[in-house]
Design a protein around this motif. Structure first.
Motif, PDB file in Angstrom:
ATOM      1  N   PHE A   1     -13.596  22.789  40.681  1.00  0.00           N
ATOM      2  CA  PHE A   1     -13.289  22.684  42.103  1.00  0.00           C
ATOM      3  C   PHE A   1     -12.807  24.040  42.599  1.00  0.00           C
ATOM      4  O   PHE A   1     -12.389  24.897  41.801  1.00  0.00           O
ATOM      5  N   ASP A   2     -12.849  24.235  43.927  1.00  0.00           N
ATOM      6  CA  ASP A   2     -12.335  25.488  44.484  1.00  0.00           C
ATOM      7  C   ASP A   2     -10.831  25.601  44.276  1.00  0.00           C
ATOM      8  O   ASP A   2     -10.309  26.684  43.997  1.00  0.00           O
ATOM      9  N   ASP A   3     -10.126  24.480  44.434  1.00  0.00           N
ATOM     10  CA  ASP A   3      -8.671  24.475  44.245  1.00  0.00           C
ATOM     11  C   ASP A   3      -8.278  23.157  43.605  1.00  0.00           C
ATOM     12  O   ASP A   3      -8.077  22.146  44.289  1.00  0.00           O
TER      13      ASP A   3
ATOM     14  N   TRP B   1     -14.994   6.726  36.053  1.00  0.00           N
ATOM     15  CA  TRP B   1     -13.609   6.972  36.465  1.00  0.00           C
ATOM     16  C   TRP B   1     -13.529   6.756  37.981  1.00  0.00           C
ATOM     17  O   TRP B   1     -13.764   7.700  38.756  1.00  0.00           O
ATOM     18  N   PRO B   2     -13.190   5.559  38.460  1.00  0.00           N
ATOM     19  CA  PRO B   2     -12.945   5.382  39.899  1.00  0.00           C
ATOM     20  C   PRO B   2     -11.690   6.171  40.286  1.00  0.00           C
ATOM     21  O   PRO B   2     -10.697   6.190  39.541  1.00  0.00           O
ATOM     22  N   THR B   3     -11.725   6.805  41.449  1.00  0.00           N
ATOM     23  CA  THR B   3     -10.609   7.646  41.865  1.00  0.00           C
ATOM     24  C   THR B   3     -10.255   7.391  43.328  1.00  0.00           C
ATOM     25  O   THR B   3     -10.982   6.717  44.053  1.00  0.00           O
ATOM     26  N   ARG B   4      -9.142   7.983  43.740  1.00  0.00           N
ATOM     27  CA  ARG B   4      -8.793   8.005  45.156  1.00  0.00           C
ATOM     28  C   ARG B   4      -9.078   9.370  45.769  1.00  0.00           C
ATOM     29  O   ARG B   4      -8.570   9.703  46.841  1.00  0.00           O
ATOM     30  N   ILE B   5      -9.920  10.167  45.129  1.00  0.00           N
ATOM     31  CA  ILE B   5     -10.397  11.411  45.736  1.00  0.00           C
ATOM     32  C   ILE B   5     -11.293  11.042  46.912  1.00  0.00           C
ATOM     33  O   ILE B   5     -12.174  10.184  46.780  1.00  0.00           O
ATOM     34  N   ASP B   6     -11.083  11.657  48.064  1.00  0.00           N
ATOM     35  CA  ASP B   6     -11.937  11.346  49.197  1.00  0.00           C
ATOM     36  C   ASP B   6     -13.353  11.874  48.949  1.00  0.00           C
ATOM     37  O   ASP B   6     -13.528  12.988  48.434  1.00  0.00           O
ATOM     38  N   PRO B   7     -14.386  11.075  49.271  1.00  0.00           N
ATOM     39  CA  PRO B   7     -15.760  11.525  49.033  1.00  0.00           C
ATOM     40  C   PRO B   7     -16.114  12.861  49.678  1.00  0.00           C
ATOM     41  O   PRO B   7     -17.022  13.562  49.216  1.00  0.00           O
ATOM     42  N   SER B   8     -15.400  13.238  50.742  1.00  0.00           N
ATOM     43  CA  SER B   8     -15.681  14.514  51.402  1.00  0.00           C
ATOM     44  C   SER B   8     -15.396  15.705  50.499  1.00  0.00           C
ATOM     45  O   SER B   8     -15.937  16.804  50.715  1.00  0.00           O
ATOM     46  N   GLU B   9     -14.569  15.521  49.480  1.00  0.00           N
ATOM     47  CA  GLU B   9     -14.230  16.617  48.569  1.00  0.00           C
ATOM     48  C   GLU B   9     -15.425  17.064  47.728  1.00  0.00           C
ATOM     49  O   GLU B   9     -15.427  18.163  47.186  1.00  0.00           O
ATOM     50  N   VAL B  10     -16.445  16.201  47.608  1.00  0.00           N
ATOM     51  CA  VAL B  10     -17.619  16.570  46.812  1.00  0.00           C
ATOM     52  C   VAL B  10     -18.895  16.572  47.643  1.00  0.00           C
ATOM     53  O   VAL B  10     -19.998  16.635  47.102  1.00  0.00           O
ATOM     54  N   GLY B  11     -18.758  16.502  48.986  1.00  0.00           N
ATOM     55  CA  GLY B  11     -19.918  16.692  49.842  1.00  0.00           C
ATOM     56  C   GLY B  11     -20.425  15.477  50.592  1.00  0.00           C
ATOM     57  O   GLY B  11     -21.415  15.578  51.328  1.00  0.00           O
ATOM     58  N   PHE B  12     -19.774  14.307  50.444  1.00  0.00           N
ATOM     59  CA  PHE B  12     -20.154  13.120  51.204  1.00  0.00           C
ATOM     60  C   PHE B  12     -19.315  13.023  52.474  1.00  0.00           C
ATOM     61  O   PHE B  12     -18.405  13.822  52.690  1.00  0.00           O
TER      62      PHE B  12
END
Length: 238
Positions: free
Chosen positions: A189-191, A86-97
């Motif tokens: 996720f936290d939120d 699933w490619p997404t537009r979630i920023d990688p920082s949201e999961v620790g990158f």
């Protein structure tokens, strides 16, 4: 027959998404265009479960999801990986990158020749989940994508469950669930409300390990199917 989808313009596609109207939370795919029904996408979906603070990633195919796995080669170099992505537009920082590191995707993968989940027992060739950061690299083929390498000596920001390989990959241990034609993964996720409306797509693909850790290490060599048909990420998490 498996088909290769051209992705040379993937960044241009992603940049254009902000100007596109909102899509549905389910991406309906064209059926019957992939020889192996296990990878012939029918629908791809990301739904928001606010009660459990989870994103629910789901993909259905015309055949039995997870039924086909790569053949064992007996060595790491040149071995194959099959995946539901699933490619997404979630920023990688949201999961620790690092923020803006590339295209963040959730991938459910299997590969019989190596273990990249050292913190979790995936029992060899069982399907398991990863966060991966994708980027284009001509070394993988014209217009092809790879899981982004970590250059020698670099010290990027990485998730706590990074498996120790020189790639922007995470092994968070979220167990995929297979039921007939569907694969599903619940991701906490936290939120989770932060991700309502985030764009996504669905892809089935084969990847191959390179001969050297940095030439590059993990290329997308076969895109079997793309839910949207053009990797335009028309889905919106709801």
């Amino acid at each position: 027959m498996f088909r290769t989808i051209p992705v040379a313009s993937v960044f241009a596609v992603l940049a254009a998404l902000a100007c596109q109207p909102a899509g549905a939370h389910v991406v309906n795919a064209k059926k019957g265009n992939v020889k192996d029904a296990s990878f012939d996408i029918v629908t791809a979906e990301i739904s928001v479960d606010a009660a459990k603070n989870q994103l629910v990633f789901a993909m259905s195919v015309t055949g039995t999801a997870g039924a086909v796995k790569p053949k064992k080669t007996g060595k790491f170099e040149g071995s194959n990986v099959f995946s539901y992505v699933w490619p997404t537009r979630i920023d990688p920082s949201e999961v620790g990158f690092e923020a803006g590191a590339g295209i963040l995707a959730l991938a459910v993968t299997t590969h019989p020749d190596f273990d990249d989940t050292p913190l979790f027992d995936t029992k060899g060739n069982d399907w398991h989940s990863h966060w991966v950061v994708l980027a284009p690299d001509e070394a993988c083929g014209k217009g092809a994508l790879k899981v982004r390498d970590i250059p020698p000596g670099a010290k990027p920001k990485l998730p706590k469950t990074w498996p120790g390989v020189p790639l922007l990959i995470d092994s968070p241990g979220y167990a995929p669930r297979f039921a007939a034609s569907t694969v599903k993964v619940r991701v906490p996720f936290d939120d989770v409300s932060n991700f309502k409306g985030v764009a996504f797509d669905g892809v089935t693909a084969g990847l191959r390990v390179g001969a050297s850790p940095h030439q590059p290490l993990l290329c997308v060599v076969n895109v079997f199917d793309v839910a949207s048909g053009d990797l335009s990420l028309p889905g919106k998490a709801e």
